[in-house]
Scaffold this motif. Sequence first.
Motif, PDB file in Angstrom:
ATOM      1  N   SER A  43      48.884  29.892  44.441  1.00  0.00           N
ATOM      2  CA  SER A  43      47.896  28.806  44.530  1.00  0.00           C
ATOM      3  C   SER A  43      46.498  29.387  44.680  1.00  0.00           C
ATOM      4  N   ASN A  44      46.380  30.494  45.409  1.00  0.00           N
ATOM      5  CA  ASN A  44      45.081  31.141  45.534  1.00  0.00           C
ATOM      6  C   ASN A  44      44.633  31.731  44.204  1.00  0.00           C
ATOM      7  N   VAL A  45      45.553  32.332  43.487  1.00  0.00           N
ATOM      8  CA  VAL A  45      45.186  32.979  42.223  1.00  0.00           C
ATOM      9  C   VAL A  45      44.790  31.930  41.187  1.00  0.00           C
ATOM     10  N   CYS A  46      45.455  30.772  41.234  1.00  0.00           N
ATOM     11  CA  CYS A  46      45.194  29.714  40.230  1.00  0.00           C
ATOM     12  C   CYS A  46      44.377  28.571  40.821  1.00  0.00           C
ATOM     13  N   LEU A  47      43.584  28.828  41.833  1.00  0.00           N
ATOM     14  CA  LEU A  47      42.946  27.752  42.606  1.00  0.00           C
ATOM     15  C   LEU A  47      42.173  26.752  41.728  1.00  0.00           C
ATOM     16  N   LEU A  48      41.286  27.230  40.893  1.00  0.00           N
ATOM     17  CA  LEU A  48      40.472  26.304  40.102  1.00  0.00           C
ATOM     18  C   LEU A  48      41.179  25.974  38.801  1.00  0.00           C
ATOM     19  N   LYS A  49      41.432  26.961  38.044  1.00  0.00           N
ATOM     20  CA  LYS A  49      42.218  26.801  36.832  1.00  0.00           C
ATOM     21  C   LYS A  49      42.947  28.118  36.682  1.00  0.00           C
ATOM     22  N   GLY A  50      44.001  28.134  35.929  1.00  0.00           N
ATOM     23  CA  GLY A  50      44.641  29.436  35.812  1.00  0.00           C
ATOM     24  C   GLY A  50      45.944  29.380  35.079  1.00  0.00           C
ATOM     25  N   ASN A  51      46.293  30.513  34.542  1.00  0.00           N
ATOM     26  CA  ASN A  51      47.507  30.694  33.796  1.00  0.00           C
ATOM     27  C   ASN A  51      48.577  31.164  34.793  1.00  0.00           C
ATOM     28  N   LYS A  52      49.514  30.241  35.130  1.00  0.00           N
ATOM     29  CA  LYS A  52      50.476  30.544  36.199  1.00  0.00           C
ATOM     30  C   LYS A  52      51.363  31.731  35.849  1.00  0.00           C
ATOM     31  N   SER A  53      51.757  31.844  34.569  1.00  0.00           N
ATOM     32  CA  SER A  53      52.672  32.940  34.239  1.00  0.00           C
ATOM     33  C   SER A  53      51.944  34.276  34.324  1.00  0.00           C
ATOM     34  N   LEU A  54      50.660  34.294  33.910  1.00  0.00           N
ATOM     35  CA  LEU A  54      49.875  35.532  34.042  1.00  0.00           C
ATOM     36  C   LEU A  54      49.688  35.871  35.519  1.00  0.00           C
ATOM     37  N   ALA A  55      49.382  34.853  36.332  1.00  0.00           N
ATOM     38  CA  ALA A  55      49.182  35.070  37.769  1.00  0.00           C
ATOM     39  C   ALA A  55      50.440  35.671  38.401  1.00  0.00           C
ATOM     40  N   LYS A  56      51.582  35.109  38.030  1.00  0.00           N
ATOM     41  CA  LYS A  56      52.853  35.576  38.580  1.00  0.00           C
ATOM     42  C   LYS A  56      53.138  37.016  38.144  1.00  0.00           C
ATOM     43  N   GLU A  57      52.829  37.283  36.889  1.00  0.00           N
ATOM     44  CA  GLU A  57      53.042  38.635  36.341  1.00  0.00           C
ATOM     45  C   GLU A  57      52.203  39.664  37.116  1.00  0.00           C
ATOM     46  N   ILE A  58      50.916  39.345  37.332  1.00  0.00           N
ATOM     47  CA  ILE A  58      50.035  40.304  38.021  1.00  0.00           C
ATOM     48  C   ILE A  58      50.450  40.455  39.480  1.00  0.00           C
ATOM     49  N   LEU A  59      50.741  39.328  40.147  1.00  0.00           N
ATOM     50  CA  LEU A  59      51.192  39.407  41.546  1.00  0.00           C
ATOM     51  C   LEU A  59      52.454  40.258  41.641  1.00  0.00           C
ATOM     52  N   GLY A  60      53.369  40.074  40.686  1.00  0.00           N
ATOM     53  CA  GLY A  60      54.612  40.852  40.683  1.00  0.00           C
ATOM     54  C   GLY A  60      54.341  42.339  40.544  1.00  0.00           C
ATOM     55  N   LYS A  61      53.431  42.692  39.654  1.00  0.00           N
ATOM     56  CA  LYS A  61      53.107  44.110  39.456  1.00  0.00           C
ATOM     57  C   LYS A  61      52.470  44.713  40.706  1.00  0.00           C
ATOM     58  N   LEU A  62      51.799  43.835  41.485  1.00  0.00           N
ATOM     59  CA  LEU A  62      51.168  44.316  42.723  1.00  0.00           C
ATOM     60  C   LEU A  62      52.125  44.223  43.913  1.00  0.00           C
ATOM     61  N   GLY A  63      53.360  43.813  43.662  1.00  0.00           N
ATOM     62  CA  GLY A  63      54.366  43.778  44.728  1.00  0.00           C
ATOM     63  C   GLY A  63      54.224  42.595  45.658  1.00  0.00           C
TER      64      GLY A  63
END
Length: 181
Positions: free
Chosen positions: A80-100
């Motif tokens: 929710s923080n990553v996509c707060l205003l607008k955002g691509n949820k799958s990209l957000a999830k992918e990046i968060l996953g890579k960052l553990g």
Amino acid sequence: MRLKNICKNFGDVEVLKDFNLNVDEGEHIAIMGKSGKGKTTVLNIIMGFELPDSGEIHLPNEMSTVFQENRLCEDFCAISNVCLLKGNKSLAKEILGKLGIDSIQKINTMSGGQKRRVALARCLAKSAGLYIFDEALKGLDEKTKAVAMTVIKEYTDGKSAIFVTHDINEAKDFADRIVEI
Ligand SMILES: Nc1ncnc2c1ncn2[C@@H]1O[C@H](COP(=O)(O)OP(=O)(O)OP(=O)(O)O)[C@@H](O)[C@H]1O
């Protein structure tokens, strides 16, 4: 991006005098310099939070930043923080996953280093003409720093970026060019 002959004083304190900075399309630069020399002031001028006393500024339309502080909504989860205003949820999830980072974990249950990685993911998930990192790896252990640096390089590849750091190894690792303030 271009800053030309920027001057900035705070009261009697002269912080920037005829400061010039060019970042070419796709170039990665690092800004280094002792504490209090004006690195954050340069970033604040680029982001429009501070006005210079004089000088010229040419900027891209969209910028994305990791601030020195995380600036997260503590009651929300990571995605929710990553996509707060607008955002691509799958990209957000992918990046968060890579960052553990678990994308549904709430910020107020995270360690300092986990929060830092969420702030980093939020910056990288936004499409921008210029990426700005103000001590982005602050508070991370060496192993996590290495992972985060790999992710930063992957998602800023071919894009303009400014990386402020006190660590010469980080600067050399990230940047095509190091600028001393
Ligand atoms: N809003 C402000 N009002 C007054 N002085 C300020 C303000 N912002 C910055 N300064 C002063 O300007 C100088 C440069 O500060 P700045 O935060 O840009 O340095 P820095 O190089 O980013 O430092 P650090 O590495 O410690 O983050 C310092 O002397 C600081 O005290």
